[in-house]
Write a protein that holds these residues in place. Structure first.
Motif, mmCIF file in Angstrom:
data_model
loop_
_atom_site.group_PDB
_atom_site.id
_atom_site.type_symbol
_atom_site.label_atom_id
_atom_site.label_comp_id
_atom_site.label_asym_id
_atom_site.label_seq_id
_atom_site.Cartn_x
_atom_site.Cartn_y
_atom_site.Cartn_z
ATOM 1 N N PRO A 1 0.823 -1.202 0.000
ATOM 2 C CA PRO A 1 0.000 0.000 0.000
ATOM 3 C C PRO A 1 0.859 1.255 0.000
ATOM 4 O O PRO A 1 1.842 1.351 0.728
ATOM 5 C CB PRO A 1 -0.796 -0.115 1.313
ATOM 6 N N GLY A 2 0.510 2.198 -0.865
ATOM 7 C CA GLY A 2 1.093 3.528 -0.786
ATOM 8 C C GLY A 2 2.490 3.708 -1.348
ATOM 9 O O GLY A 2 3.027 4.803 -1.337
ATOM 10 N N ILE A 3 3.111 2.647 -1.845
ATOM 11 C CA ILE A 3 4.495 2.797 -2.294
ATOM 12 C C ILE A 3 4.559 3.665 -3.557
ATOM 13 O O ILE A 3 3.688 3.601 -4.418
ATOM 14 C CB ILE A 3 5.167 1.416 -2.534
ATOM 15 N N THR A 4 5.581 4.519 -3.631
ATOM 16 C CA THR A 4 5.788 5.344 -4.815
ATOM 17 C C THR A 4 6.744 4.619 -5.750
ATOM 18 O O THR A 4 7.848 4.271 -5.354
ATOM 19 C CB THR A 4 6.414 6.698 -4.433
ATOM 20 N N LEU A 5 6.292 4.376 -6.951
ATOM 21 C CA LEU A 5 7.135 3.686 -7.924
ATOM 22 C C LEU A 5 7.367 4.581 -9.130
ATOM 23 O O LEU A 5 6.490 5.348 -9.517
ATOM 24 C CB LEU A 5 6.467 2.388 -8.395
ATOM 25 N N ALA A 6 8.537 4.488 -9.694
ATOM 26 C CA ALA A 6 8.822 5.142 -10.962
ATOM 27 C C ALA A 6 9.450 4.077 -11.847
ATOM 28 O O ALA A 6 10.420 3.437 -11.448
ATOM 29 C CB ALA A 6 9.771 6.315 -10.776
ATOM 30 N N ASP A 7 8.882 3.865 -13.019
ATOM 31 C CA ASP A 7 9.335 2.776 -13.899
ATOM 32 C C ASP A 7 9.380 1.453 -13.130
ATOM 33 O O ASP A 7 10.345 0.677 -13.243
ATOM 34 C CB ASP A 7 10.728 3.064 -14.475
ATOM 35 N N ASP A 8 8.368 1.215 -12.311
ATOM 36 C CA ASP A 8 8.244 -0.028 -11.543
ATOM 37 C C ASP A 8 9.307 -0.213 -10.461
ATOM 38 O O ASP A 8 9.458 -1.291 -9.908
ATOM 39 C CB ASP A 8 8.266 -1.269 -12.456
ATOM 40 N N GLU A 9 10.068 0.830 -10.180
ATOM 41 C CA GLU A 9 11.069 0.732 -9.124
ATOM 42 C C GLU A 9 10.701 1.693 -7.993
ATOM 43 O O GLU A 9 10.190 2.773 -8.240
ATOM 44 C CB GLU A 9 12.462 1.122 -9.655
ATOM 45 N N PRO A 10 10.985 1.300 -6.756
ATOM 46 C CA PRO A 10 10.693 2.211 -5.648
ATOM 47 C C PRO A 10 11.599 3.438 -5.689
ATOM 48 O O PRO A 10 12.723 3.377 -6.165
ATOM 49 C CB PRO A 10 10.976 1.374 -4.400
ATOM 50 N N VAL A 11 11.091 4.531 -5.200
ATOM 51 C CA VAL A 11 11.854 5.782 -5.190
ATOM 52 C C VAL A 11 12.332 6.074 -3.775
ATOM 53 O O VAL A 11 11.533 6.225 -2.852
ATOM 54 C CB VAL A 11 10.973 6.953 -5.689
ATOM 55 N N PHE A 12 13.621 6.125 -3.590
ATOM 56 C CA PHE A 12 14.183 6.423 -2.272
ATOM 57 C C PHE A 12 14.695 7.852 -2.251
ATOM 58 O O PHE A 12 15.223 8.335 -3.237
ATOM 59 C CB PHE A 12 15.349 5.492 -1.948
ATOM 60 N N THR A 13 14.547 8.498 -1.111
ATOM 61 C CA THR A 13 15.084 9.854 -1.021
ATOM 62 C C THR A 13 16.230 9.944 -0.024
ATOM 63 O O THR A 13 16.770 11.007 0.199
ATOM 64 C CB THR A 13 13.995 10.870 -0.623
ATOM 65 N N ALA A 14 16.584 8.833 0.598
ATOM 66 C CA ALA A 14 17.745 8.826 1.493
ATOM 67 C C ALA A 14 18.270 7.395 1.587
ATOM 68 O O ALA A 14 17.507 6.441 1.408
ATOM 69 C CB ALA A 14 17.363 9.328 2.875
ATOM 70 N N PRO A 15 19.552 7.235 1.848
ATOM 71 C CA PRO A 15 20.126 5.890 1.915
ATOM 72 C C PRO A 15 19.433 4.974 2.928
ATOM 73 O O PRO A 15 19.235 3.798 2.649
ATOM 74 C CB PRO A 15 21.583 6.155 2.336
ATOM 75 N N TRP A 16 19.058 5.533 4.091
ATOM 76 C CA TRP A 16 18.446 4.646 5.085
ATOM 77 C C TRP A 16 17.139 4.055 4.579
ATOM 78 O O TRP A 16 16.751 2.945 4.973
ATOM 79 C CB TRP A 16 18.246 5.371 6.428
ATOM 80 N N GLU A 17 16.451 4.781 3.694
ATOM 81 C CA GLU A 17 15.191 4.258 3.161
ATOM 82 C C GLU A 17 15.451 2.995 2.337
ATOM 83 O O GLU A 17 14.730 2.003 2.457
ATOM 84 C CB GLU A 17 14.496 5.307 2.289
ATOM 85 N N ALA A 18 16.491 3.061 1.510
ATOM 86 C CA ALA A 18 16.842 1.893 0.695
ATOM 87 C C ALA A 18 17.269 0.732 1.589
ATOM 88 O O ALA A 18 16.952 -0.434 1.336
ATOM 89 C CB ALA A 18 17.963 2.256 -0.281
ATOM 90 N N GLN A 19 17.989 1.068 2.669
ATOM 91 C CA GLN A 19 18.455 0.054 3.608
ATOM 92 C C GLN A 19 17.262 -0.640 4.290
ATOM 93 O O GLN A 19 17.214 -1.861 4.383
ATOM 94 C CB GLN A 19 19.338 0.741 4.667
ATOM 95 N N ALA A 20 16.306 0.174 4.738
ATOM 96 C CA ALA A 20 15.120 -0.380 5.399
ATOM 97 C C ALA A 20 14.314 -1.227 4.415
ATOM 98 O O ALA A 20 13.819 -2.315 4.754
ATOM 99 C CB ALA A 20 14.259 0.742 5.978
ATOM 100 N N PHE A 21 14.195 -0.736 3.198
ATOM 101 C CA PHE A 21 13.492 -1.475 2.147
ATOM 102 C C PHE A 21 14.143 -2.843 1.951
ATOM 103 O O PHE A 21 13.481 -3.883 1.978
ATOM 104 C CB PHE A 21 13.541 -0.669 0.840
ATOM 105 N N ALA A 22 15.468 -2.830 1.800
ATOM 106 C CA ALA A 22 16.193 -4.069 1.498
ATOM 107 C C ALA A 22 16.134 -5.058 2.652
ATOM 108 O O ALA A 22 16.096 -6.278 2.440
ATOM 109 C CB ALA A 22 17.645 -3.746 1.145
ATOM 110 N N MET A 23 16.128 -4.558 3.897
ATOM 111 C CA MET A 23 16.048 -5.484 5.033
ATOM 112 C C MET A 23 14.729 -6.247 5.034
ATOM 113 O O MET A 23 14.699 -7.451 5.291
ATOM 114 C CB MET A 23 16.205 -4.704 6.347
#
Lengths: 113, 204
Positions: free
Chosen positions: A10-32
């Protein structure tokens, strides 16, 4: 990796089917969350529900703040770690940062006396 | 000497929570740090090194942009839409036959992530940081880079205020190439200084 059903979140922002991160920790949390799911800690459906719960909690937060809350919640609900351990470890990281000169890597061991 | 308060490192509350989860879960074997890094790289298409590659390729084909980049890197980079919420200053450093630039800093927050994405694991490792300063040529050798004796190596230590973006030299034999084609030659490592841009032959 592309077999993950991101649309189910729910609510995820995607661009070209990929999630959009605005800070490194967001990508880290996503990947965990993705890696925990890959390792069988929870199903993707369970994750979508945990995230949805946070988003509908009425708290005003950025999307990945919801994500992080959901991650902490599911980790304790599945007994992968306890709230107390997470709180202690967070304090350790703050202590480690305070004991580390700027520019040096922040290592957890710096928090230990 | 006791560190002054403004000298030591700082983690935001959010960063500390993420690190707490990461360290506890990997210690217990519920996550695998290498796998997490890999997932990050797979998904990190919006703030990845292609942003920096765009900056580099534009500097190769557009002399005015290059001049702007030399004079005010931050503004020139922002003009392409690459900004960070932390508002740090980015300094572009230009490789030449005389000087090769190498960037270090093991704090994630001291990486120009708006143009390079997340730092690779080796960049964060203590050996890289200490050796890059003491023995930069040795580190470059480990990355397969041998420089002529006459080329000076300049090591830049990133801070929370200034991050560095290395502008590698344009490869020979790429005259007349479009910006888009050129961008494909720009690797992440070439923008940290641990590599060169790919050769023209690599794309053909």
């Amino acid at each position: 990796m592309t077999d993950l059903d991101l649309i189910a979140l729910p609510g995820i922002t995607l661009a070209d089917d990929e999630p959009v991160f605005t800070a490194p920790w967001e990508a880290q949390a996503f990947a965990m969350a993705v890696n925990l799911h890959q390792n069988g800690a929870f199903s993707w459906q369970e994750w979508a529900e945990a995230l949805s719960h946070e988003i509908h909690s009425g708290e005003e937060r950025d999307y990945y703040q919801h994500w992080l809350h959901a991650l902490e919640r599911i980790v304790t609900a599945k007994s992968l770690s306890s709230e107390a351990d997470l709180a202690q470890r967070k304090a350790d990281w703050h202590a480690a940062a305070a004991a580390t000169p700027h520019g040096d890597p922040i290592l957890l061991s710096a928090a230990k006396p | 000497m006791a560190p002054h308060s403004h000298d030591h490192s700082h983690l935001t509350e959010t960063e500390a929570r993420v690190r707490a989860l990461e360290s506890l879960l990997s210690e217990k074997g519920y996550i695998d740090s290498a796998a997490v890094d890999e997932i990050v790289q797979t998904y990190e298409t919006k703030i990845g090194p292609q942003n920096g590659a765009h900056v580099v390729a534009k500097s190769w084909v557009d002399a005015d942009f290059r001049k702007w980049l030399e004079e005010d890197s931050t503004a020139a980079i922002h003009s392409l839409g690459y900004t960070s919420r932390q508002g740090e200053h980015i300094d572009a450093v230009f490789n030449s036959d005389d000087t090769h630039h190498l960037v270090v800093c093991t704090l994630c927050s001291c990486y120009p992530w708006s143009v390079l994405g997340l730092p690779p694991t080796w960049y964060k490792s203590p050996p890289f940081r200490s050796r890059a300063v003491i023995d930069p040529r040795g580190v470059l050798n480990d990355f397969g880079i041998t420089l002529p004796e006459t080329t000076k190596v300049e090591v830049h230590d990133s801070t929370s205020e200034v991050r560095y973006l290395v502008i590698p030299q344009r490869p020979a034999g790429t005259e007349g190439w479009s910006e888009k084609q050129l961008a494909k030659l720009v690797t992440r490592n070439s923008m940290i200084g641990t590599g060169f841009a790919r050769t023209a032959e690599a794309l053909s």
